[in-house]
Motif scaffolding. Sequence first.
Motif, PDB file in Angstrom:
ATOM      1  N   ILE A   5       0.493  -1.056   0.237  1.00  9.86           N
ATOM      2  CA  ILE A   5      -0.318   0.061  -0.025  1.00  9.86           C
ATOM      3  C   ILE A   5       0.803   1.390   0.142  1.00  9.86           C
ATOM      4  O   ILE A   5       1.326   1.805   0.855  1.00  9.86           O
ATOM      5  CB  ILE A   5      -0.397   0.406   1.198  1.00  9.86           C
ATOM      6  CG1 ILE A   5      -1.887  -1.747   1.216  1.00  9.86           C
ATOM      7  CG2 ILE A   5      -1.708   1.478   1.256  1.00  9.86           C
ATOM      8  CD1 ILE A   5      -2.601  -1.596   2.255  1.00  9.86           C
ATOM      9  N   VAL A  28      -0.862  -0.931  -4.859  1.00  6.09           N
ATOM     10  CA  VAL A  28      -2.183   0.330  -4.622  1.00  6.09           C
ATOM     11  C   VAL A  28      -1.826   1.503  -4.584  1.00  6.09           C
ATOM     12  O   VAL A  28      -0.668   2.021  -3.552  1.00  6.09           O
ATOM     13  CB  VAL A  28      -2.532  -0.465  -3.730  1.00  6.09           C
ATOM     14  CG1 VAL A  28      -4.018   0.460  -3.952  1.00  6.09           C
ATOM     15  CG2 VAL A  28      -3.146  -1.830  -3.687  1.00  6.09           C
ATOM     16  N   ASP A  57      -5.618   2.891  -6.863  1.00  4.63           N
ATOM     17  CA  ASP A  57      -6.864   3.423  -6.359  1.00  4.63           C
ATOM     18  C   ASP A  57      -6.563   3.509  -4.780  1.00  4.63           C
ATOM     19  O   ASP A  57      -5.381   4.361  -4.473  1.00  4.63           O
ATOM     20  CB  ASP A  57      -7.539   1.588  -5.957  1.00  4.63           C
ATOM     21  CG  ASP A  57      -9.195   1.964  -5.954  1.00  4.63           C
ATOM     22  OD1 ASP A  57      -9.137   3.199  -4.899  1.00  4.63           O
ATOM     23  OD2 ASP A  57      -9.608   1.272  -6.514  1.00  4.63           O
ATOM     24  N   SER A  58      -7.670   3.855  -3.541  1.00  2.17           N
ATOM     25  CA  SER A  58      -6.430   3.848  -2.039  1.00  2.17           C
ATOM     26  C   SER A  58      -7.030   3.187  -1.954  1.00  2.17           C
ATOM     27  O   SER A  58      -8.612   2.276  -1.948  1.00  2.17           O
ATOM     28  CB  SER A  58      -7.196   5.194  -2.242  1.00  2.17           C
ATOM     29  OG  SER A  58      -6.978   6.335  -2.579  1.00  2.17           O
ATOM     30  N   VAL A  59      -6.871   2.875  -0.142  1.00  2.00           N
ATOM     31  CA  VAL A  59      -7.522   1.186   0.012  1.00  2.00           C
ATOM     32  C   VAL A  59      -7.795   2.647   1.414  1.00  2.00           C
ATOM     33  O   VAL A  59      -7.446   3.290   2.354  1.00  2.00           O
ATOM     34  CB  VAL A  59      -6.015   0.063   0.918  1.00  2.00           C
ATOM     35  CG1 VAL A  59      -6.924   0.221   1.958  1.00  2.00           C
ATOM     36  CG2 VAL A  59      -5.264   0.297   0.056  1.00  2.00           C
ATOM     37  N   GLU A 100     -10.063  -2.842   2.093  1.00  2.00           N
ATOM     38  CA  GLU A 100     -10.894  -2.311   1.404  1.00  2.00           C
ATOM     39  C   GLU A 100     -10.088  -1.524   0.439  1.00  2.00           C
ATOM     40  O   GLU A 100     -10.146  -0.103   1.194  1.00  2.00           O
ATOM     41  CB  GLU A 100     -11.841  -2.020   1.635  1.00  2.00           C
ATOM     42  CG  GLU A 100     -12.657  -3.277   2.538  1.00  2.00           C
ATOM     43  CD  GLU A 100     -14.117  -2.877   4.105  1.00  2.00           C
ATOM     44  OE1 GLU A 100     -14.070  -2.118   3.919  1.00  2.00           O
ATOM     45  OE2 GLU A 100     -14.305  -3.837   4.745  1.00  2.00           O
ATOM     46  N   LEU A 101     -10.841  -1.602  -0.662  1.00  2.00           N
ATOM     47  CA  LEU A 101     -10.209  -0.346  -1.622  1.00  2.00           C
ATOM     48  C   LEU A 101     -12.487   0.496  -2.041  1.00  2.00           C
ATOM     49  O   LEU A 101     -12.993   0.750  -1.865  1.00  2.00           O
ATOM     50  CB  LEU A 101     -10.448  -0.731  -3.043  1.00  2.00           C
ATOM     51  CG  LEU A 101      -8.764  -1.422  -3.176  1.00  2.00           C
ATOM     52  CD1 LEU A 101      -8.974  -2.016  -4.465  1.00  2.00           C
ATOM     53  CD2 LEU A 101      -7.770  -0.874  -2.236  1.00  2.00           C
ATOM     54  N   SER A 151     -12.887   1.970  -4.622  1.00  2.00           N
ATOM     55  CA  SER A 151     -13.730   1.670  -5.937  1.00  2.00           C
ATOM     56  C   SER A 151     -14.846   0.763  -5.197  1.00  2.00           C
ATOM     57  O   SER A 151     -15.273   0.518  -6.165  1.00  2.00           O
ATOM     58  CB  SER A 151     -12.565   1.278  -6.744  1.00  2.00           C
ATOM     59  OG  SER A 151     -12.134   0.426  -6.539  1.00  2.00           O
ATOM     60  N   THR A 194     -12.546  -5.192  -3.273  1.00  2.00           N
ATOM     61  CA  THR A 194     -11.819  -5.557  -2.381  1.00  2.00           C
ATOM     62  C   THR A 194     -10.277  -6.443  -2.838  1.00  2.00           C
ATOM     63  O   THR A 194      -9.990  -6.737  -3.916  1.00  2.00           O
ATOM     64  CB  THR A 194     -12.460  -6.788  -0.869  1.00  2.00           C
ATOM     65  OG1 THR A 194     -12.727  -7.711  -2.506  1.00  2.00           O
ATOM     66  CG2 THR A 194     -13.727  -5.632  -0.684  1.00  2.00           C
TER      67      THR A 194
END
Length: 401
Positions: free
Chosen positions: A11, A35, A74-76, A87-88, A90, A93
């Motif tokens: 991450i 990510v 994406d972002s966690v 969990e993202l 968007s 998962t």
Amino acid sequence: MSGKSTEVLVIGGGYAGVMAANRLTLRGDVTVTLVNPRPDFVHRVRLHQLAGGTDPAVVEYREVLAQGVRLVVDSVTRIDAAGRAVELASGATAGYDYLVYAVGSGSADPSVPGAAEYAYPLATFEEARRLRPVLEAAPAQAPVVVVGGGPTGIETAAELAEEGRAVTLVCGGALGPYLHPHGRRAVTRRLAALGVSVLEGPGTRVAEVTAGAVRLADGRELPSTVTVWSVGFGVPDLAVRSGLRTDALGRLLTDETLTSVDDERIVAAGDSAAPSNLPARMSCQAAIPLGARAADTVLSRIAGERPGNLSQAFAGQCISLGRREGIFQFASKADDAVWFHVDGRLGAKLKEFVCKGILKHLSEEAHEPGGYKMHRISGATRQKLLAAGRAEAPATVEQAA
């Protein structure tokens, strides 16, 4: 996990995250996913140049990231440690066998009245990109106040002054508190030559920011068309929101192998890590070795071996003083500034060498994983600090709310 690939999720795609992701490709039976909220790599040490219009401060990931690493833009939003998944933003998962927590740092939330409304922070790419057109729209001789006497404040003040801006640097204390007095004098001389007005001392703490001024604790009011805020760093609250233990700032608490005190499947690196509650200085210089160490810890666990402990040594601090001059402040391995420094044009060349070298380290690790060795430099000083009890044991730190 024999018979299947080990899934490692990283991450954060900054200095620590990219180094860790690249190094993890050393094993062919490991699948690495990175990510990151941005599609490009942010060269954070150049953000002051982005604000000043002399560098874009980004490079394409293909230049620094191994081909075998899958990039997910994406972002966690949450880590489910029990379920080994994230969990993202968007809505998707992503599962993992091991997770590298390298979410980095950003601007600290300003508590000074008016700072959030009227000042422009400069700790992230988005903030620097937002600041640039504001500066371009301001008249050339409009007063600019830069708040913060650390490296970011110094670099930003020098960069803007060199392009002809009328800049005041408000330190809120000492100029360059990390610097040795010899180095501080060199920086003071250079800023004076650039026309920067430097305000130091306890009375220069900012009391309020308005749309057109900065008011200091001693009552002085400085006119300011653009106020740049470079005071302190904060970290994302992802660990806190995920129920993982952190230090007071929100950095993930780990042991000396960078493994979370809550879950041996989670390893931290970079600005968001607090090993033994004795974190390293937030810096690229610390982030890259921490990324390498985090990857080594994961690789050791996959191999069924005992991970090595953290070794962290420092060389010093380099600061740009415009495009033509700079300073390299040398330090002990314990990160204490020493009397020796290099300034002027040679200092600028050393700073540029370091900036280019950062990308070189990442690129080389992408092409030949395992080649980076600097994280193995002796950390005897750190071990002495730990043995002396200067670090608070992670078990005594309460669970973050």
